[in-house]
Design a protein around this motif. Structure first.
Motif, mmCIF file in Angstrom:
data_model
loop_
_atom_site.group_PDB
_atom_site.id
_atom_site.type_symbol
_atom_site.label_atom_id
_atom_site.label_comp_id
_atom_site.label_asym_id
_atom_site.label_seq_id
_atom_site.Cartn_x
_atom_site.Cartn_y
_atom_site.Cartn_z
ATOM 1 N N PHE A 23 46.536 44.876 42.645
ATOM 2 C CA PHE A 23 46.503 44.665 41.202
ATOM 3 C C PHE A 23 47.112 43.294 40.905
ATOM 4 N N LEU A 24 46.482 42.570 40.032
ATOM 5 C CA LEU A 24 46.848 41.178 39.761
ATOM 6 C C LEU A 24 47.330 41.015 38.329
ATOM 7 N N ARG A 25 48.377 40.232 38.179
ATOM 8 C CA ARG A 25 48.915 39.936 36.842
ATOM 9 C C ARG A 25 49.253 38.458 36.752
ATOM 10 N N LEU A 45 51.305 49.174 36.429
ATOM 11 C CA LEU A 45 51.014 49.008 37.858
ATOM 12 C C LEU A 45 51.201 47.573 38.357
ATOM 13 N N THR A 46 51.563 46.653 37.454
ATOM 14 C CA THR A 46 51.761 45.256 37.863
ATOM 15 C C THR A 46 53.163 44.780 37.477
ATOM 16 N N PRO A 47 54.195 45.279 38.161
ATOM 17 C CA PRO A 47 55.562 44.860 37.828
ATOM 18 C C PRO A 47 55.831 43.389 38.149
ATOM 19 N N HIS A 48 55.064 42.823 39.076
ATOM 20 C CA HIS A 48 55.289 41.435 39.481
ATOM 21 C C HIS A 48 54.124 40.551 39.043
ATOM 22 N N GLU A 49 54.445 39.345 38.629
ATOM 23 C CA GLU A 49 53.380 38.384 38.359
ATOM 24 C C GLU A 49 52.790 37.958 39.696
ATOM 25 N N GLY A 50 51.494 38.012 39.800
ATOM 26 C CA GLY A 50 50.820 37.738 41.062
ATOM 27 C C GLY A 50 50.160 39.020 41.553
ATOM 28 N N TYR A 51 50.057 39.158 42.873
ATOM 29 C CA TYR A 51 49.399 40.325 43.469
ATOM 30 C C TYR A 51 50.401 41.443 43.730
ATOM 31 N N ASN A 52 50.001 42.661 43.383
ATOM 32 C CA ASN A 52 50.829 43.846 43.591
ATOM 33 C C ASN A 52 50.114 44.786 44.559
ATOM 34 N N ILE A 53 50.809 45.159 45.634
ATOM 35 C CA ILE A 53 50.255 46.064 46.644
ATOM 36 C C ILE A 53 50.084 47.468 46.041
ATOM 37 N N THR A 54 49.053 48.183 46.484
ATOM 38 C CA THR A 54 48.816 49.548 46.005
ATOM 39 C C THR A 54 48.775 50.511 47.196
ATOM 40 N N VAL A 72 44.138 57.633 38.470
ATOM 41 C CA VAL A 72 44.458 58.173 39.787
ATOM 42 C C VAL A 72 45.489 57.290 40.491
ATOM 43 N N MET A 73 45.308 55.970 40.415
ATOM 44 C CA MET A 73 46.199 55.044 41.112
ATOM 45 C C MET A 73 47.593 55.002 40.504
ATOM 46 N N ALA A 74 47.732 55.482 39.272
ATOM 47 C CA ALA A 74 49.035 55.469 38.607
ATOM 48 C C ALA A 74 49.979 56.539 39.146
ATOM 49 N N GLU A 75 49.441 57.522 39.880
ATOM 50 C CA GLU A 75 50.263 58.575 40.472
ATOM 51 C C GLU A 75 50.145 58.501 42.000
ATOM 52 N N PRO A 76 51.241 58.234 42.715
ATOM 53 C CA PRO A 76 51.182 58.023 44.171
ATOM 54 C C PRO A 76 50.458 59.124 44.942
ATOM 55 N N ARG A 77 50.736 60.392 44.617
ATOM 56 C CA ARG A 77 50.066 61.476 45.342
ATOM 57 C C ARG A 77 48.569 61.486 45.050
ATOM 58 N N MET A 101 46.970 38.219 31.756
ATOM 59 C CA MET A 101 45.715 38.539 32.419
ATOM 60 C C MET A 101 46.028 39.588 33.471
ATOM 61 N N MET A 102 45.299 40.714 33.442
ATOM 62 C CA MET A 102 45.515 41.777 34.417
ATOM 63 C C MET A 102 44.177 42.177 35.014
ATOM 64 N N ALA A 103 44.153 42.337 36.334
ATOM 65 C CA ALA A 103 42.884 42.586 37.012
ATOM 66 C C ALA A 103 43.088 43.459 38.244
ATOM 67 N N ILE A 104 41.981 44.009 38.709
ATOM 68 C CA ILE A 104 41.925 44.789 39.946
ATOM 69 C C ILE A 104 41.166 43.957 40.962
ATOM 70 N N TYR A 105 41.758 43.750 42.134
ATOM 71 C CA TYR A 105 41.038 43.060 43.209
ATOM 72 C C TYR A 105 40.758 44.072 44.329
ATOM 73 N N ILE A 106 39.480 44.212 44.667
ATOM 74 C CA ILE A 106 39.067 45.144 45.720
ATOM 75 C C ILE A 106 38.414 44.356 46.841
ATOM 76 N N ARG A 107 39.058 44.327 47.993
ATOM 77 C CA ARG A 107 38.455 43.654 49.148
ATOM 78 C C ARG A 107 37.253 44.460 49.622
ATOM 79 N N LEU A 108 36.149 43.771 49.867
ATOM 80 C CA LEU A 108 34.905 44.458 50.188
ATOM 81 C C LEU A 108 34.980 45.142 51.552
ATOM 82 N N ASP A 109 34.724 46.437 51.543
ATOM 83 C CA ASP A 109 34.623 47.226 52.763
ATOM 84 C C ASP A 109 33.137 47.295 53.121
ATOM 85 N N PHE A 110 32.729 46.482 54.094
ATOM 86 C CA PHE A 110 31.307 46.385 54.435
ATOM 87 C C PHE A 110 30.762 47.716 54.964
#
Length: 313
Positions: free
Chosen positions: A35-37, A19-28, A150-155, A98-107
């Motif tokens: 997703f961050l790499r 899920l992280t083809p690019h180094e840096g931030y990857n849109i989901t 779940v995120m690995a499959e677009p549908r 280093m691989m991580a998930i970044y979730i912006r807080l939905d208040f």
């Protein structure tokens, strides 16, 4: 000869590798999730995180905020409740990125979840905090694994992703630091007043800073505001604004191809030379060199939806 099944952590790492083809931030497929790499170590560097959750699956990050060190790795995740500038370093390599998930807080989602929890007596008077690092227990680990599957499959991501994200919020709010986080998100007391002022500051970062107006927004006297602002952010309003403007200018140069002169004007600087001096003092490189470095090594696509906060990413 039998081979052992991959651990939950190994399964998460394998999924994020895809899920992280690019180094840096990857849109989901979810607006608030990226997703961050990182394929290389990063020495202490200034960052400004907007409120969110950072779940590291492989590698290690350390955040330095005031006198505290926040570890976030495969055993700990980081929660940022208000946007605060701090410094961060990363342990990573080509062979073990280093691989991580970044979730912006939905208040809104967090508030809805807290209302649900209140029905079960989940209320607290724990002192709020700007940042917190929490252990990654097995329950949380399995929730994150299901989320990545779940995120690995677009549908699946489109249909099931929001429900899985809700599960992550639930685990965080019920985790080891859940009581602190729930108290923080209610925005009560002096912490809440400063958080309200920070929101105004982020909305008007490119205009003249009127600290008295911020203190009024927070319903505090000027001395009290200065004191509580530093307690929450570990800096002064002036230094906070400067950091915010410089981070925003870097993103404008990177994403919008603005010159240093144009970016400095857009974020509120009157002097380009002053901007360049302060930029190099913060990031260690000239504006041109820093943007070239970022373009070469780190993908920084704009978020799918705009945020109410300025950040370093």
């Amino acid at each position: 000869m039998t081979t052992s099944s991959p651990t939950v952590t190994e399964q998460m790492a394998a999924l994020l590798e895809r899920l992280t083809p690019h180094e840096g931030y990857n849109i989901t497929g979810l607006a608030d999730v990226r997703f961050l790499r990182s394929n290389r170590p990063l020495l202490r560097t200034p960052v400004l995180y907007e409120p969110g959750i950072v779940i590291v699956v492989q590698g290690r990050k350390r955040g330095y905020f005031g006198q505290d060190v926040y570890l976030y790795d495969a055993q700990h995740y980081l929660m940022v409740s208000v946007p605060v500038p701090f410094t961060m370093e990363t342990d990573a390599s080509e062979s073990e990125p280093m691989m991580a998930i970044y979730i912006r807080l939905d208040f809104t989602l967090a508030a809805d979840m807290m209302l649900e929890l209140a029905k079960f007596g989940q209320t607290t008077a724990t002192p709020p905090r700007s940042m917190m690092s929490s252990p990654m227990d097995e329950t949380m680990r399995h929730s994150v694994l299901r989320f990545l599957q779940v995120m690995a499959e677009p549908r699946d991501a489109e249909i099931l992703g929001p429900a899985m994200l809700r599960e992550i919020y639930y685990r965080v709010l019920m985790g080891a630091q859940g009581a602190v986080l729930r108290s923080t998100l209610t925005l009560q007391g002096q912490f809440g007043k400063v958080a309200k002022a920070l929101r105004k500051l982020h909305a008007e970062y490119d205009s003249h800073l009127d600290v008295s107006a911020l203190a009024k927004e927070a319903s505090m006297s000027l001395p009290s505001f200065y004191s509580h602002f530093r307690t929450v952010t570990d800096t002064s309003p002036i230094q906070y604004l400067k950091s915010m403007r410089l981070h925003q200018a870097r993103l404008l140069m990177l994403r919008n191809n603005l010159t240093a002169s144009a970016a400095s004007r857009q974020v509120g600087y009157e002097s380009v030379s002053q901007f360049s001096r302060e930029f190099k003092r913060l990031f260690g490189l000239t504006p041109l060199s820093e943007v070239e470095r970022m373009r070469k090594h780190f993908s920084m696509p704009a978020p799918v939806t705009a945020s109410a906060f300025i950040s370093s990413h």
